[in-house]
Scaffold this motif. Structure first.
Motif, PDB file in Angstrom:
ATOM      1  N   PHE A   1      63.711  39.097  34.757  1.00 38.25           N
ATOM      2  CA  PHE A   1      64.697  38.867  35.803  1.00 38.25           C
ATOM      3  C   PHE A   1      64.012  39.114  37.149  1.00 38.25           C
ATOM      4  O   PHE A   1      63.509  40.206  37.404  1.00 38.25           O
ATOM      5  CB  PHE A   1      65.905  39.771  35.586  1.00 38.25           C
ATOM      6  N   LEU A   2      63.981  38.086  37.981  1.00 38.22           N
ATOM      7  CA  LEU A   2      63.091  38.068  39.136  1.00 38.22           C
ATOM      8  C   LEU A   2      63.730  38.588  40.415  1.00 38.22           C
ATOM      9  O   LEU A   2      64.884  38.295  40.723  1.00 38.22           O
ATOM     10  CB  LEU A   2      62.581  36.651  39.380  1.00 38.22           C
ATOM     11  N   ASP A   3      62.939  39.350  41.138  1.00 39.33           N
ATOM     12  CA  ASP A   3      63.220  39.729  42.524  1.00 39.33           C
ATOM     13  C   ASP A   3      61.874  39.801  43.226  1.00 39.33           C
ATOM     14  O   ASP A   3      61.386  40.882  43.555  1.00 39.33           O
ATOM     15  CB  ASP A   3      63.960  41.062  42.612  1.00 39.33           C
ATOM     16  N   SER A   4      61.257  38.654  43.414  1.00 34.16           N
ATOM     17  CA  SER A   4      59.919  38.611  43.988  1.00 34.16           C
ATOM     18  C   SER A   4      59.904  39.076  45.438  1.00 34.16           C
ATOM     19  O   SER A   4      58.935  39.679  45.896  1.00 34.16           O
ATOM     20  CB  SER A   4      59.354  37.183  43.902  1.00 34.16           C
ATOM     21  N   GLU A   5      60.979  38.792  46.174  1.00 29.62           N
ATOM     22  CA  GLU A   5      61.013  39.180  47.586  1.00 29.62           C
ATOM     23  C   GLU A   5      61.012  40.692  47.741  1.00 29.62           C
ATOM     24  O   GLU A   5      60.390  41.233  48.642  1.00 29.62           O
ATOM     25  CB  GLU A   5      62.252  38.584  48.261  1.00 29.62           C
ATOM     26  N   GLY A   6      61.718  41.381  46.845  1.00 27.10           N
ATOM     27  CA  GLY A   6      61.781  42.838  46.938  1.00 27.10           C
ATOM     28  C   GLY A   6      60.818  43.555  46.036  1.00 27.10           C
ATOM     29  O   GLY A   6      60.702  44.783  46.075  1.00 27.10           O
ATOM     30  N   GLY A   7      60.101  42.812  45.186  1.00 30.57           N
ATOM     31  CA  GLY A   7      59.151  43.441  44.282  1.00 30.57           C
ATOM     32  C   GLY A   7      59.823  44.221  43.167  1.00 30.57           C
ATOM     33  O   GLY A   7      59.249  45.177  42.641  1.00 30.57           O
ATOM     34  N   ASN A   8      61.049  43.821  42.784  1.00 36.34           N
ATOM     35  CA  ASN A   8      61.808  44.594  41.799  1.00 36.34           C
ATOM     36  C   ASN A   8      62.114  43.816  40.524  1.00 36.34           C
ATOM     37  O   ASN A   8      63.109  44.093  39.851  1.00 36.34           O
ATOM     38  CB  ASN A   8      63.124  45.067  42.428  1.00 36.34           C
ATOM     39  N   SER A   9      61.297  42.859  40.170  1.00 39.24           N
ATOM     40  CA  SER A   9      61.507  42.103  38.930  1.00 39.24           C
ATOM     41  C   SER A   9      61.479  43.038  37.736  1.00 39.24           C
ATOM     42  O   SER A   9      60.707  44.005  37.698  1.00 39.24           O
ATOM     43  CB  SER A   9      60.425  41.026  38.782  1.00 39.24           C
ATOM     44  N   SER A  10      62.320  42.751  36.738  1.00 45.18           N
ATOM     45  CA  SER A  10      62.471  43.682  35.621  1.00 45.18           C
ATOM     46  C   SER A  10      62.772  42.941  34.327  1.00 45.18           C
ATOM     47  O   SER A  10      63.355  41.849  34.330  1.00 45.18           O
ATOM     48  CB  SER A  10      63.612  44.666  35.917  1.00 45.18           C
ATOM     49  N   LEU A  11      62.394  43.558  33.217  1.00 42.72           N
ATOM     50  CA  LEU A  11      62.744  43.059  31.892  1.00 42.72           C
ATOM     51  C   LEU A  11      64.143  43.501  31.473  1.00 42.72           C
ATOM     52  O   LEU A  11      64.611  43.156  30.403  1.00 42.72           O
ATOM     53  CB  LEU A  11      61.704  43.523  30.863  1.00 42.72           C
ATOM     54  N   ILE A  12      64.808  44.258  32.351  1.00 38.63           N
ATOM     55  CA  ILE A  12      66.208  44.627  32.164  1.00 38.63           C
ATOM     56  C   ILE A  12      67.050  43.805  33.132  1.00 38.63           C
ATOM     57  O   ILE A  12      66.748  43.731  34.323  1.00 38.63           O
ATOM     58  CB  ILE A  12      66.427  46.129  32.451  1.00 38.63           C
ATOM     59  N   ASP A  13      68.105  43.189  32.647  1.00 39.99           N
ATOM     60  CA  ASP A  13      68.968  42.354  33.485  1.00 39.99           C
ATOM     61  C   ASP A  13      69.689  43.228  34.510  1.00 39.99           C
ATOM     62  O   ASP A  13      70.446  44.127  34.161  1.00 39.99           O
ATOM     63  CB  ASP A  13      69.985  41.616  32.612  1.00 39.99           C
ATOM     64  N   PHE A  14      69.437  42.951  35.794  1.00 39.14           N
ATOM     65  CA  PHE A  14      70.116  43.681  36.863  1.00 39.14           C
ATOM     66  C   PHE A  14      70.998  42.751  37.693  1.00 39.14           C
ATOM     67  O   PHE A  14      71.479  43.120  38.771  1.00 39.14           O
ATOM     68  CB  PHE A  14      69.101  44.383  37.765  1.00 39.14           C
ATOM     69  N   GLY A  15      71.197  41.513  37.183  1.00 34.87           N
ATOM     70  CA  GLY A  15      72.075  40.583  37.855  1.00 34.87           C
ATOM     71  C   GLY A  15      71.377  39.467  38.595  1.00 34.87           C
ATOM     72  O   GLY A  15      72.027  38.701  39.308  1.00 34.87           O
ATOM     73  N   SER A  16      70.079  39.338  38.426  1.00 34.07           N
ATOM     74  CA  SER A  16      69.350  38.274  39.106  1.00 34.07           C
ATOM     75  C   SER A  16      69.663  36.926  38.465  1.00 34.07           C
ATOM     76  O   SER A  16      69.765  36.802  37.243  1.00 34.07           O
ATOM     77  CB  SER A  16      67.837  38.532  39.028  1.00 34.07           C
ATOM     78  N   SER A  17      69.800  35.892  39.296  1.00 30.26           N
ATOM     79  CA  SER A  17      70.047  34.541  38.786  1.00 30.26           C
ATOM     80  C   SER A  17      68.738  33.813  38.487  1.00 30.26           C
ATOM     81  O   SER A  17      68.753  32.732  37.891  1.00 30.26           O
ATOM     82  CB  SER A  17      70.864  33.739  39.801  1.00 30.26           C
ATOM     83  N   LYS A  18      67.619  34.399  38.896  1.00 24.15           N
ATOM     84  CA  LYS A  18      66.310  33.794  38.666  1.00 24.15           C
ATOM     85  C   LYS A  18      65.652  34.477  37.477  1.00 24.15           C
ATOM     86  O   LYS A  18      65.457  35.703  37.478  1.00 24.15           O
ATOM     87  CB  LYS A  18      65.428  33.927  39.906  1.00 24.15           C
ATOM     88  N   VAL A  19      65.317  33.675  36.467  1.00 22.54           N
ATOM     89  CA  VAL A  19      64.772  34.224  35.218  1.00 22.54           C
ATOM     90  C   VAL A  19      63.611  33.357  34.768  1.00 22.54           C
ATOM     91  O   VAL A  19      63.639  32.131  34.901  1.00 22.54           O
ATOM     92  CB  VAL A  19      65.854  34.259  34.106  1.00 22.54           C
ATOM     93  N   GLN A  20      62.570  33.991  34.230  1.00 20.39           N
ATOM     94  CA  GLN A  20      61.494  33.243  33.594  1.00 20.39           C
ATOM     95  C   GLN A  20      61.130  33.921  32.277  1.00 20.39           C
ATOM     96  O   GLN A  20      61.233  35.148  32.148  1.00 20.39           O
ATOM     97  CB  GLN A  20      60.260  33.122  34.497  1.00 20.39           C
ATOM     98  N   GLU A  21      60.759  33.130  31.294  1.00 19.10           N
ATOM     99  CA  GLU A  21      60.341  33.690  30.014  1.00 19.10           C
ATOM    100  C   GLU A  21      58.889  34.128  30.116  1.00 19.10           C
ATOM    101  O   GLU A  21      58.031  33.388  30.603  1.00 19.10           O
ATOM    102  CB  GLU A  21      60.506  32.669  28.892  1.00 19.10           C
ATOM    103  N   VAL A  22      58.612  35.349  29.655  1.00 20.20           N
ATOM    104  CA  VAL A  22      57.256  35.888  29.740  1.00 20.20           C
ATOM    105  C   VAL A  22      56.855  36.489  28.406  1.00 20.20           C
ATOM    106  O   VAL A  22      57.691  36.876  27.583  1.00 20.20           O
ATOM    107  CB  VAL A  22      57.139  36.964  30.847  1.00 20.20           C
TER     108      VAL A  22
END
Length: 297
Positions: free
Chosen positions: A181-202
């Motif tokens: 679950f991506l937050d590239s602007e804030g540097g807070n991307s996580s493998l735990i869903d925190f509500g981000s609408s941007k997702v990539q499979e890794v």
């Protein structure tokens, strides 16, 4: 720095080394106006124009420029550090103090590093851990994990040395594929869903299934945005090789933004590690392996 500085919503990097509460009225007004101008520049300019204006204000703190889809900070010591977005502002205005702040945040100065030792960086982002030790004149073997593809490109740029081994994967307690679950602007991307609408499979992997031929690891740094317990579970097979573990267990897990301090402390204390320090900058604890010398000798 007074808490009142935050009420007027000026950029954090602009406020470094400033205390509005101690300024006279005229100086305070001028400072606020300058901060508002810089905030406007940050919000409404990009790439070369953004770099041009920031350099006007901070020309004595190194140079900023945009090249090959990176924002690049060129320090006074000729080190070049890339970010893929305006998080480059972390290193603007007192570069040296910001690098020291990173060392303080992860309690690195409590560790007696020697050249040639190995450090492992989980949640490496753009590689600030290795940058901070290189600025100390240390030459360490650096193993880093960063699952976000765009951020990983910056990690590669910042760590071109032969003793850097970089993985574009995440660390977990299993070997599989997961959603990041991506937050590239804030540097807070996580493998735990925190509500981000941007997702990539890794791809994700257990650390102890990847690092099998290294006898000693001086430091494992874990900053997984709330996924720290799973990362450490997947590292248990090599705990006997690790002397120190620095863990960010702040309020970052999932929708509720929970801390992982209880689970992390329980896991590490049951595995022979003792908490030897807590950062006063962020929720980071430094643990030492009580049995490390016995294991490696």
């Amino acid at each position: 720095m007074s808490n009142s500085n935050y009420v007027i919503n000026l950029p954090p990097f602009f406020l470094r080394n400033k205390d509005l509460a101690r300024m006279n009225f005229i100086k305070k007004i001028l400072t606020v106006l300058a901060g508002k101008l810089i905030a406007y520049i940050v919000k409404f300019t990009s790439r070369n124009l953004f770099c041009f204006f920031i350099n006007l204000f901070y020309r004595n703190d190194g140079k900023l420029y945009y090249k090959d889809n990176f924002y690049i900070k060129e320090t006074k010591s000729d080190r070049k550090i890339a970010f893929n977005n305006k998080r480059i502002l972390r290193l603007v205005n007192s570069y040296d103090s910001q690098i020291q702040k990173f060392r303080d945040a992860y309690l690195l100065d409590m560790i007696n590093f020697s050249n040639g030792e190995t450090i492992v960086d989980c949640g490496a982002n753009i590689g600030e851990l290795n940058i901070s030790v290189k600025e100390k004149g240390l030459n360490l073997d650096y193993i880093a994990f960063e699952p976000d593809k765009e951020t990983f490109n910056c990690l590669k740029y910042n760590n071109p040395e032969k003793n850097s081994t970089l993985y574009n994967i995440g660390l977990s307690n299993k070997n599989t594929k997961q959603e990041l679950f991506l937050d590239s602007e804030g540097g807070n991307s996580s493998l735990i869903d925190f509500g981000s609408s941007k997702v990539q499979e890794v791809e994700v992997s257990r650390l102890d299934s990847l690092i099998t031929d290294i006898k000693k690891i001086k430091l494992l740094k874990v900053d997984a945005e709330g996924y720290e317990p799973e990362v450490l579970e997947g590292s248990k097979g090599i705990f006997d090789k690790i002397e120190y573990i620095s863990v960010d267990f702040g309020n970052e897990r999932g929708f509720e933004q929970e801390s992982t301090i209880v689970d992390v402390n329980k896991l590490l204390s049951h595995s022979g590690f003792s908490l030897i320090g807590m950062s006063n900058i962020r929720m980071v604890g430094l643990y030492k392996n009580n049995l490390f010398e016995e294991f490696v000798n």
